[in-house]
Design an enzyme around this catalytic site. Structure first.
Site, mmCIF file in Angstrom:
data_model
loop_
_atom_site.group_PDB
_atom_site.id
_atom_site.type_symbol
_atom_site.label_atom_id
_atom_site.label_comp_id
_atom_site.label_asym_id
_atom_site.label_seq_id
_atom_site.Cartn_x
_atom_site.Cartn_y
_atom_site.Cartn_z
ATOM 1 N N HIS A 1 28.130 6.313 -24.694
ATOM 2 C CA HIS A 1 27.914 7.311 -23.749
ATOM 3 C C HIS A 1 26.737 7.325 -23.206
ATOM 4 O O HIS A 1 25.616 7.985 -23.149
ATOM 5 C CB HIS A 1 28.067 8.832 -24.307
ATOM 6 N N CYS B 1 34.177 5.646 -24.252
ATOM 7 C CA CYS B 1 34.728 6.344 -25.292
ATOM 8 C C CYS B 1 36.048 6.588 -25.261
ATOM 9 O O CYS B 1 36.998 5.880 -25.324
ATOM 10 C CB CYS B 1 33.713 7.650 -25.712
ATOM 11 N N GLU C 1 26.048 8.092 -20.263
ATOM 12 C CA GLU C 1 25.855 9.133 -19.367
ATOM 13 C C GLU C 1 25.187 10.380 -19.891
ATOM 14 O O GLU C 1 24.561 11.478 -19.255
ATOM 15 C CB GLU C 1 27.253 9.767 -18.823
HETATM 16 N N1 GLN Z 1 37.840 10.446 -30.696
HETATM 17 C C1 GLN Z 1 37.858 10.716 -29.127
HETATM 18 C C2 GLN Z 1 39.256 10.164 -28.953
HETATM 19 O O1 GLN Z 1 39.963 9.658 -29.651
HETATM 20 C C3 GLN Z 1 36.848 10.118 -28.504
HETATM 21 C C4 GLN Z 1 35.679 10.607 -28.280
HETATM 22 C C5 GLN Z 1 34.695 10.754 -27.292
HETATM 23 O O2 GLN Z 1 35.263 10.406 -26.214
HETATM 24 N N2 GLN Z 1 33.315 11.018 -27.484
HETATM 25 O O3 GLN Z 1 39.635 10.274 -27.776
#
Ligand code: GLN
Length: 194
Positions: free
Chosen positions: A171, A76, A173
């Site tokens: 994710h 992410c 995890e």
């Molecule tokens: N929207 C977040 C970002 O721009 C990422 C979201 C996340 O890691 N769950 O970094």
């Protein structure tokens, strides 16, 4: 194994790596980075992670480590940090880079801000991955050096690999499926015995 612990859900990643039998340590300083043979960059907020990595003198050591071939798995926000280009970043937002991709932040707006789906990922084999997306990015462009390894039904790319680098918009995890972490550990073990 290290988990970048400047911000985000690094504790969950430390727990997964430990469950897989690895010695997992939080990484906040250059000397800690130098001692690991692989690094996970967690989810969180890429704009904050970017600022903290510069404030703590970690941005250049992270770039150097990626250049040196250190295996890195980004989830992410971590995927955003690994992307060579970020779309819809904040003004001045920088990344570490390494993955020849463009990643669009917060690509699933509104109703689908967060969602879960089952995703076929042939490179890790077995049943589909249960993928949890939380304000997730999407890979807008996959460059010649990178490979899409996870693609949604609508064609959007959400997992990529490039040599020792691995990135997922979702994710693992927060699920009980640790196959991506296991794939990362294989790369890290190969790196430490090179
Ligand atoms: N929207 C977040 C970002 O721009 C990422 C979201 C996340 O890691 N769950 O970094």
């Amino acid at each position: 194994m290290g988990v970048l612990a400047l911000q985000g859900d690094f504790r969950e990643h430390l727990a997964v790596l430990t469950a897989l039998g690895a010695e997992a340590v939080p990484v906040r300083r250059p000397d800690e980075l130098a001692s690991v043979s692989g690094l996970v960059i967690p989810g969180g907020e890429s704009t904050v992670m970017d600022k903290l990595s510069r404030t703590f003198g970690m941005a250049e050591p992270l770039r150097a480590a990626v250049d040196d071939g250190l295996p890195v798995y980004g989830t992410c926000a971590g995927l955003i940090m690994l992307a060579d280009h970020v779309v819809d970043g904040t003004p001045g937002q920088r990344t570490i880079g390494g993955l020849d991709v463009s990643v669009r932040r917060n690509a699933f707006g509104g109703q689908t801000d967060s969602f879960e789906t089952d995703l076929d990922v042939p490179v890790i084999g077995g049943p589909p991955v249960h993928a949890v997306f939380i304000r997730a990015p999407v890979v807008d462009r996959v460059g010649a050096l990178a490979t899409a390894v996870g693609v949604l039904d609508d064609g959007r790319v959400v997992a990529v690999e490039q040599g020792s680098l691995l990135g997922t918009a979702f994710h693992p995890e927060v699920t009980a499926d640790y196959r991506f972490h296991a794939r990362f550990l294989d790369k890290a073990r190969a790196f430490s015995s090179r």
